[in-house]
Design an enzyme around this catalytic site. Sequence first.
Site, PDB file in Angstrom:
ATOM      1  N   ASP A 174     -41.911   2.046  65.241  1.00  0.00           N
ATOM      2  CA  ASP A 174     -42.911   2.776  66.029  1.00  0.00           C
ATOM      3  C   ASP A 174     -43.954   3.419  65.110  1.00  0.00           C
ATOM      4  O   ASP A 174     -45.030   3.796  65.558  1.00  0.00           O
ATOM      5  CB  ASP A 174     -42.224   3.894  66.839  1.00  0.00           C
ATOM      6  CG  ASP A 174     -42.200   3.580  68.330  1.00  0.00           C
ATOM      7  OD1 ASP A 174     -42.957   2.693  68.766  1.00  0.00           O
ATOM      8  OD2 ASP A 174     -41.417   4.229  69.052  1.00  0.00           O
ATOM      9  N   LYS A 228     -40.781  -4.130  76.855  1.00  0.00           N
ATOM     10  CA  LYS A 228     -40.606  -4.377  75.413  1.00  0.00           C
ATOM     11  C   LYS A 228     -39.478  -5.381  75.188  1.00  0.00           C
ATOM     12  O   LYS A 228     -39.588  -6.294  74.364  1.00  0.00           O
ATOM     13  CB  LYS A 228     -40.324  -3.047  74.692  1.00  0.00           C
ATOM     14  CG  LYS A 228     -41.558  -2.163  74.610  1.00  0.00           C
ATOM     15  CD  LYS A 228     -41.264  -0.734  74.188  1.00  0.00           C
ATOM     16  CE  LYS A 228     -42.542   0.103  74.246  1.00  0.00           C
ATOM     17  NZ  LYS A 228     -42.343   1.528  73.964  1.00  0.00           N
ATOM     18  N   GLN A 279     -37.320   5.537  72.854  1.00  0.00           N
ATOM     19  CA  GLN A 279     -38.413   5.705  73.809  1.00  0.00           C
ATOM     20  C   GLN A 279     -38.690   7.196  74.046  1.00  0.00           C
ATOM     21  O   GLN A 279     -37.774   7.958  74.368  1.00  0.00           O
ATOM     22  CB  GLN A 279     -38.059   4.995  75.131  1.00  0.00           C
ATOM     23  CG  GLN A 279     -39.167   5.016  76.160  1.00  0.00           C
ATOM     24  CD  GLN A 279     -40.422   4.242  75.722  1.00  0.00           C
ATOM     25  OE1 GLN A 279     -40.325   3.146  75.182  1.00  0.00           O
ATOM     26  NE2 GLN A 279     -41.595   4.819  75.940  1.00  0.00           N
TER      27      GLN A 279
END
Length: 296
Positions: free
Chosen positions: A120, A53, A97
């Site tokens: 997200d 990412k 994460q």
Amino acid sequence: MSAKLIDGKAIASDLHSQLTEEVKVLVADGIRPGLAVVLVGDNPASMSYVTAKERACDKIGIYSRDLRLPGDTSQEKLLELIEELNIDPQINGILVQLPLPDGFDEETVINAISPDKDVDGFHPVSIGRLVLNLDGFIPCTPHGVIKMLEASGAKIEGSDIVIVGRSRIVGAPLANLLFRKAPGGNATVTVCHTRTKNMAEKVRQADIVIAATGRPNTVTADMVKKGATVIDVGVNRIEDASKKRGYRLVGDVDFDAVKEVAGAISPVPGGVGPLTISMLLWNTVASARMAGTKNS
Ligand code: NAP
């Protein structure tokens, strides 16, 4: 092989070119999109996702802040960091994460992220907006699946779609996106799970099949209608002594057999995975654009 391969890497690369141009325009206006990537602990899969990412951010000109915390960090400390990032003007998106190490309450952590920086798309505000068909951050993997279907030329509107899997991060938001009255939607969607009766029969009716179970071979050739489009979200590690790292990655679809029946199919790896990263960048750029509009 009869099926056309849906190349996630190529679709992602096109999206990255578009986003690079958008970032240039924002930077010229004095806005550099910024993403904070928070990783707690040293889960190897999470470390490689986070690195991918951050690399993608660098490539398209997004500022990324790498925040790696030891696995024994307290939840309180993590929540304090999120609070700081929530008010940091350099940061437009916050990604924590998942999964978090044992002892963390993921729900509390996700809820602490400002809905304005929830790139997200997992915050209840984002999910609520999605279900209500209002603008907002769309979770990255479901959004990536829609982009793949669109790029492959599959017709979504009016199609019969079966999603296998109903998780909060993939199956459930994807079902909402596909049936909502909006571009990329208007399909008739069936969602299967472990309590579904006669699943094969249901999958066989589908023009588009999407597998997101985390179980290899959940979708086999006898379950797929000839010419159907098949998207494989699954990522499973299978022991393989012939590989240097001792394993290989497979999806949830029996790829070799299903490709002989399907009209189009996405591979694993090189399918949905690259698009998930693209849509994270997409959300971060959108967030920066919105913050810029608010401040101007
Ligand atoms: P999850 O939370 O474990 O959910 C799995 C879902 O599949 C559940 O709804 C479960 O049903 C259903 N299921 C499991 N086995 C089944 C079977 N044999 N028949 C029918 N339904 C079955 O998983 P997830 O987070 O959605 O992830 C799914 C897969 O996608 C994983 O392999 C994950 O690694 C991958 N993934 C990939 C990306 C990417 O970027 N490529 C992103 C996210 C996830 P119940 O609800 O009844 O238990």
